[in-house]
Design a protein around this motif. Structure first.
Motif: not given
Length: 246
Positions: A38-40
């Protein structure tokens, strides 16, 4: 000789191909790794930021950056709106993530902590409280200065929007007269105490305006009005006995 040249060229080409393949593999590996987690998107500082810089001034000093969720620091900001109205509490360096706990509301200045504009000087006058809007004026406000020259019986507003830097010695009636009689009607609601006595008002003025103030205090008398920025200045005139009662 020719065979050696061909071999050397072939070796160079193989090296180039190897570098391209290795680079492609590394990039692909990074992409595959990113695809599996997951990336932000968070804000990252791009240029040094000094302490006390308002959040509203950081638009050109930060940029969004996509990071793996595991690499995002607690409290990392995704928008400057989250710290609107606040200032940086410490210097920020390029490359660091913008964190919410590095911002706080600006410290409220003391009522007398007013910055004197450049090329201006402070000058004080003493007036009765009713001449200072009942001593309700505070440091940081701007006032109009009205001068009455008694010899010629003339009154005119001589200064506009003069900055008040300090107010001193206002004495409330409740303090000055502790034995004052209560209202005749028992239980009647009493209004706010009216300050009495003299009040020292300090103004920040240019040299010519300071001269005007001193002349007004020495030769005539002064009243101050609360005159916020943007108050219209047109329509004033010199008031005389002849003009007032004609």
């Amino acid at each position: 000789m020719r065979s050696r040249i061909v071999a050397a060229v072939a070796a160079i080409l193989l090296a180039i191909v190897g570098v391209v393949l290795l680079t492609g593999y590394v990039v692909g590996a990074d992409q595959r790794a990113m695809a599996g987690m997951k990336t932000t998107s968070v804000l990252v500082v791009t240029e040094p930021v000094a302490a006390d810089t308002p959040a509203e001034d950081l638009a050109e000093l930060v940029e969004p950056k996509v990071l793996p969720a595991k690499a995002v620091a607690p409290g990392a900001l995704t928008s400057l709106e989250d710290v609107a109205g606040k200032v940086a509490t410490a210097d920020l360096v390029a490359g660091e993530q913008l964190l919410a706990d590095r911002f706080a509301a600006p410290e409220k200045k003391d009522k007398d902590d007013v910055v004197v504009p450049k090329d201006m000087q402070e000058i004080s006058i003493m007036l009765e409280s009713q001449r200072v809007v009942g001593s309700t004026i505070t440091a940081g406000e701007t006032v109009g200065v009205f001068t009455t020259y008694h010899d010629s019986k003339k009154t005119h507003q001589t200064l506009h929007q003069a900055l008040v830097t300090r107010i001193e010695n206002g004495v409330a009636a409740s303090d000055a007269k502790p034995d004052a009689k209560p209202d005749a009607e028992e239980g009647a609601e009493q209004g706010p105490a009216v300050p009495e006595g003299n009040v020292v008002v300090t103004l920040a003025l240019s040299a010519p305006d300071a001269e005007t103030l001193v002349w007004s205090q020495e030769i005539g008398s002064i009243w101050l009005s609360r005159e916020p920025e943007g108050t219209p200045r047109d329509g004033t005139r010199t008031v005389t006995e002849e003009g007032l009662f004609r």
